[in-house]
Design a protein around this motif. Structure first.
Motif: not given
Length: 150
Positions: A48-53, A57-60
């Motif tokens: 999920x972290x990879x997907x979110x990045x 990417x700015x939000x992460x």
């Protein structure tokens, strides 16, 4: 509507497959539920972290820079996800994937009762019907439809 239907079917299939894999790991290989839970959460978190990045990417970056947000994620992970997954997988170990899933799904009845108590109001007609149907379903599954004691 079609996309939602496909997502529900794929999600349900994955959920069932996951439960059966957990049952195989606990029954045939003796893997402890806590290890399965940690591994599931670790790999889900990484995925999920990879997907979110990839998606934002700015939000992460903003999230990682916020100690408050990171603390909230940690609390949700430990007291939310882990606290739900470990009993579910332990239930699979002791009762099998089918019964564990039914019992976990039965949690909605607890939510209905708690909501009625908190808001000091009687449940809606549909809530009563759903609760009765859930109770009957769990009873039938637990007794295999046999009312006599063996």
């Amino acid at each position: 509507m079609a996309r939602g239907t496909i997502c529900v079917l794929v999600g349900g299939t994955c959920w069932g497959f996951s439960g059966m894999c957990c049952q195989l790991l606990t029954d045939s290989y003796g893997v402890p539920p806590i290890l399965i839970t940690w591994m599931r959460m670790l790999f889900a978190g990484i995925g999920l972290t990879i997907l979110a990045i990839i998606r934002d990417p700015e939000k992460m970056k903003r999230m990682v820079r916020s100690p408050k947000t990171l603390l909230q994620i940690l609390i949700l992970s430990v007291f939310g996800a882990f606290a739900i997954q470990l009993p579910y997988i332990s239930s699979i170990e002791h009762n099998g994937a089918g019964i564990a899933t039914v019992l976990q799904s039965f949690g909605i009845v607890i939510l209905i009762v708690a909501t009625c108590i908190i808001h000091r109001k009687l449940p809606d007609k549909m809530d009563v019907v759903a609760t009765v149907m859930a109770l009957v379903g769990v009873f039938l599954i637990a007794t295999k439809g046999k009312l006599a004691l063996e």
